[in-house]
Design a protein around this motif. Structure first.
Motif, PDB file in Angstrom:
ATOM      1  N   THR A  10       0.838  -1.208   0.000  1.00  0.00           N
ATOM      2  CA  THR A  10       0.000   0.000   0.000  1.00  0.00           C
ATOM      3  C   THR A  10       0.868   1.250   0.000  1.00  0.00           C
ATOM      4  O   THR A  10       0.610   2.205  -0.736  1.00  0.00           O
ATOM      5  CB  THR A  10      -0.934   0.015   1.227  1.00  0.00           C
ATOM      6  OG1 THR A  10      -1.742  -1.153   1.219  1.00  0.00           O
ATOM      7  CG2 THR A  10      -1.829   1.249   1.214  1.00  0.00           C
ATOM      8  N   THR A  43       2.400   1.672  -3.362  1.00  0.00           N
ATOM      9  CA  THR A  43       1.402   2.191  -4.303  1.00  0.00           C
ATOM     10  C   THR A  43       1.250   3.694  -4.158  1.00  0.00           C
ATOM     11  O   THR A  43       1.196   4.426  -5.151  1.00  0.00           O
ATOM     12  CB  THR A  43       0.046   1.507  -4.062  1.00  0.00           C
ATOM     13  OG1 THR A  43       0.187   0.095  -4.200  1.00  0.00           O
ATOM     14  CG2 THR A  43      -0.988   2.008  -5.053  1.00  0.00           C
ATOM     15  N   ALA A  90      -2.642  -0.185  -7.600  1.00  0.00           N
ATOM     16  CA  ALA A  90      -2.405  -1.238  -6.610  1.00  0.00           C
ATOM     17  C   ALA A  90      -2.555  -2.620  -7.237  1.00  0.00           C
ATOM     18  O   ALA A  90      -1.782  -3.539  -6.941  1.00  0.00           O
ATOM     19  CB  ALA A  90      -3.379  -1.086  -5.440  1.00  0.00           C
ATOM     20  N   ALA A 125      -1.880  -4.881  -2.471  1.00  0.00           N
ATOM     21  CA  ALA A 125      -2.632  -4.254  -1.384  1.00  0.00           C
ATOM     22  C   ALA A 125      -4.097  -4.639  -1.392  1.00  0.00           C
ATOM     23  O   ALA A 125      -4.719  -4.798  -0.330  1.00  0.00           O
ATOM     24  CB  ALA A 125      -2.487  -2.733  -1.491  1.00  0.00           C
ATOM     25  N   THR A 126      -4.675  -4.801  -2.580  1.00  0.00           N
ATOM     26  CA  THR A 126      -6.111  -5.093  -2.675  1.00  0.00           C
ATOM     27  C   THR A 126      -6.433  -6.556  -2.397  1.00  0.00           C
ATOM     28  O   THR A 126      -7.601  -6.949  -2.479  1.00  0.00           O
ATOM     29  CB  THR A 126      -6.644  -4.697  -4.065  1.00  0.00           C
ATOM     30  OG1 THR A 126      -5.736  -5.137  -5.078  1.00  0.00           O
ATOM     31  CG2 THR A 126      -6.817  -3.203  -4.168  1.00  0.00           C
ATOM     32  N   LEU A 152      -8.169  -3.513   3.616  1.00  0.00           N
ATOM     33  CA  LEU A 152      -8.116  -2.344   2.742  1.00  0.00           C
ATOM     34  C   LEU A 152      -9.397  -2.206   1.925  1.00  0.00           C
ATOM     35  O   LEU A 152      -9.966  -1.110   1.837  1.00  0.00           O
ATOM     36  CB  LEU A 152      -6.907  -2.440   1.809  1.00  0.00           C
ATOM     37  CG  LEU A 152      -6.802  -1.309   0.774  1.00  0.00           C
ATOM     38  CD1 LEU A 152      -6.599   0.034   1.460  1.00  0.00           C
ATOM     39  CD2 LEU A 152      -5.667  -1.582  -0.212  1.00  0.00           C
TER      40      LEU A 152
END
Length: 290
Positions: A29, A32, A95, A139-140, A145
């Motif tokens: 994250t 990103t 991301a 991150a996703t 998140l």
């Protein structure tokens, strides 16, 4: 001894710096955000009248999303909705795209406690190669998140509704006691519909977060597994597909947020008046024809 083993897939993110709360998804994250800041800096620093390169690409994305937002919500509302829609789109896409970079989700350190005392082979190789803790994970693929972004989407939509419609009009969408006073027993139907709206808001949190998480996590697992089985085939077949999915998922999340903000800031009374107005005109047109 095995040359390598398929990676151990875990849903929860893992801590990459012992003794801290920094996980591989949190690290991604931050990466990103840094990449996004660099792209925006180099794309906006010159602002030439005839854009080219990074500036041209950014302006194309901004104009595309701005036209889309204004076509759905109009210019007045579009100015208020655009910042959040654009932020969601560009952050989620970037991301997601980090997943196709070689080494993401596949290179890390060996989990010595799970692997046992005998650890052979660095990183990708050896009997303990299925106990890798990736240094970087998209991150996703962290439900924390995606749930946080879904919560931001729902909360901002409610704030916009209260701001544009007023407290009374907005709260009546969910707790319409006035309908009982005006319609009697039939008003309980409107009250029930409002309660269902509350449930739908909760359902929106679940659908928003799990849709994005599920699609990207599944793609990440697919790339990681095929990177071990057929590296060349994975690069040729799955990486272009993952790039397509990354952009589509970012667009879907941003566009649904736009639609929900538009619906959430539209008065129910306005819909009712427009419906009656349309029926009235249709009746007058029919009468004139006869």
């Amino acid at each position: 001894m095995n040359l390598w083993r398929l990676p151990n897939i875990t849903i929860a993110p893992e801590v990459v710096i012992p003794g801290t709360w920094i996980t591989n998804t949190l690290l991604c994250t931050w990466i990103t955000i840094i990449c996004l800041a660099v792209i925006l800096f180099f794309g906006m620093r010159r602002q030439d009248l005839v854009p080219r390169g990074m500036q041209n690409a950014l302006e194309w994305v901004v104009e595309f999303l701005q036209n889309l937002v204004e076509s759905v919500a109009g210019k007045e509302k579009g100015k208020k909705f655009f910042p959040l829609v654009f932020t969601f789109f560009i952050f989620i896409v970037l991301a997601n795209l980090l997943d196709v970079i070689p080494g993401v989700d596949t290179i890390g350190t060996i989990h010595s406690e799970k692997a046992g005392a005998a650890i052979t082979g660095p990183f990708l190789f050896g009997d303990a190669s299925n106990q890798i803790i990736p240094w970087i994970r998209p991150a996703t693929t962290d439900l924390n998140l995606t749930l946080a972004m879904a919560l931001v989407s729902v909360v901002v939509t409610q704030i916009m509704g209260f701001s544009m419609l007023g407290f009374g009009e907005q709260i009546s969408k969910y707790l319409n006691f006035r309908a009982i006073k005006e319609k009697g027993a039939m008003g309980f139907v409107d009250l029930l519909v409002g309660l269902l709206e509350i449930i739908s808001e909760i359902g929106r949190l679940i659908s928003f977060s799990f849709r994005l998480f599920g699609n990207i996590f599944a793609g990440s697992v697919l790339l990681a597994v095929f990177a071990y089985l057929l590296p060349v085939v994975a690069n040729i077949v799955f990486i272009p597909f993952e790039i397509f999915v990354a952009v589509i998922q970012g667009f879907v999340f941003a566009f649904l947020t736009l639609l929900f903000m538009q619906v959430g800031t539209t008065s129910h009374a306005a819909h009712h008046d427009e419906g009656e107005h349309g029926i009235h005109h249709e009746y007058e047109g029919s009468a004139a024809a006869h």
